[in-house]
Design an enzyme around this catalytic site. Structure first.
Site, short mmCIF file in Angstrom:
data_model
loop_
_atom_site.label_atom_id
_atom_site.label_comp_id
_atom_site.label_asym_id
_atom_site.label_seq_id
_atom_site.Cartn_x
_atom_site.Cartn_y
_atom_site.Cartn_z
N ASP A 90 36.81 17.90 -9.65
CA ASP A 90 36.61 16.58 -9.04
C ASP A 90 35.50 16.69 -8.01
OD1 ASP A 90 38.95 16.17 -10.47
OD2 ASP A 90 39.99 15.12 -8.85
N LYS A 152 36.66 8.34 -10.04
CA LYS A 152 37.81 8.50 -9.14
C LYS A 152 37.55 7.74 -7.85
CE LYS A 152 40.19 12.20 -6.57
NZ LYS A 152 40.32 13.68 -6.39
N LYS A 181 40.67 7.60 -12.20
CA LYS A 181 41.67 8.27 -11.37
C LYS A 181 41.79 7.54 -10.03
CE LYS A 181 42.84 12.65 -9.09
NZ LYS A 181 42.56 14.11 -8.99
#
Length: 220
Positions: A90, A152, A181
């Site tokens: 990430d 995300k 996400k």
């Protein structure tokens, strides 16, 4: 136990996290069969050893939490993380560059990580609390162009976390090839279900066990 467990990245990113806390996190992730544990890079090998042979992945963070480091450093960090056992990464975008409309820089920054990750999925953290809608849309388009697997919402270390409106906006800004996400502030089962209904394919939270058990967490 609900299938919602498969959406959860069981997260511990605090800078004072201890080895025992990471071991406990991994035990919990195995017990509840969460998607991954999400940890800082220094703990990858520890988590990998604990989770080897299970269905739980090891997710780590790149350029975290500010995103303002050099692209070459993000790429190096990604490569080292995967060698240590990370199965997902990430990364945080260069937020200032996005706000300055330096789209080529932002694109190349994301692509440097995607290229370094090879087949390992890359989730790109936008830090939506710092962006307006136009910036979120533009960031999502750049993420997809760069080959990211997920967009995300948040690091959980800035001024706010995931919101339903931002999740919906992100979902509508990418094709079906790119997942979403939601991270930051998902503390209970109701909130988790709302995020999923809004379009989230994964949830980053330190409250996974309470969510599964239908309780409310006071943690972020």
């Amino acid at each position: 136990m609900s299938e919602i467990n498969s959406y959860i990245d069981h997260t511990l990113l605090k800078q004072d996290a201890t080895r025992q806390q990471i071991l406990d996190l991994c035990l919990e992730a195995k017990k509840y069969n969460f998607a991954t544990v999400c940890i800082n890079p220094s703990w990858i090998e520890t988590a990998y050893e604990q989770l080897r042979g299970t269905d739980v992945g090891v997710c780590t963070v790149i350029g975290f939490p500010l995103g303002a480091t050099l692209s070459s450093v993000k790429a190096f960090e990604t490569n080292a993380a995967i060698e240590a056992g990370a199965s997902e990464v990430d990364m945080v975008i260069n937020i200032g560059a996005l706000k300055d409309k330096q789209d080529e820089l932002v694109l190349n920054d994301i692509k440097a990580v995607v290229d370094a990750a090879l087949s390992v999925p890359v989730k790109v953290i936008l830090e939506t609390c710092l962006l307006n809608d136009e910036e979120i849309i533009r960031a999502c388009k750049l993420c997809e162009k760069a080959g990211a697997r997920f967009v995300k919402t948040s690091t959980g270390f800035s001024t706010g976390g995931a919101t339903l409106d931002h999740v919906k906006l992100m979902k509508s800004s990418v094709s079906e090839k790119v997942l979403v996400k939601a991270s930051g502030g998902v503390r209970d089962l109701a909130a988790a279900k709302e995020m999923i209904a809004a379009g989230a394919n994964r949830l980053g939270t330190s409250s996974g066990i309470k969510i599964i058990n239908g309780e409310v967490s006071d943690s972020y």
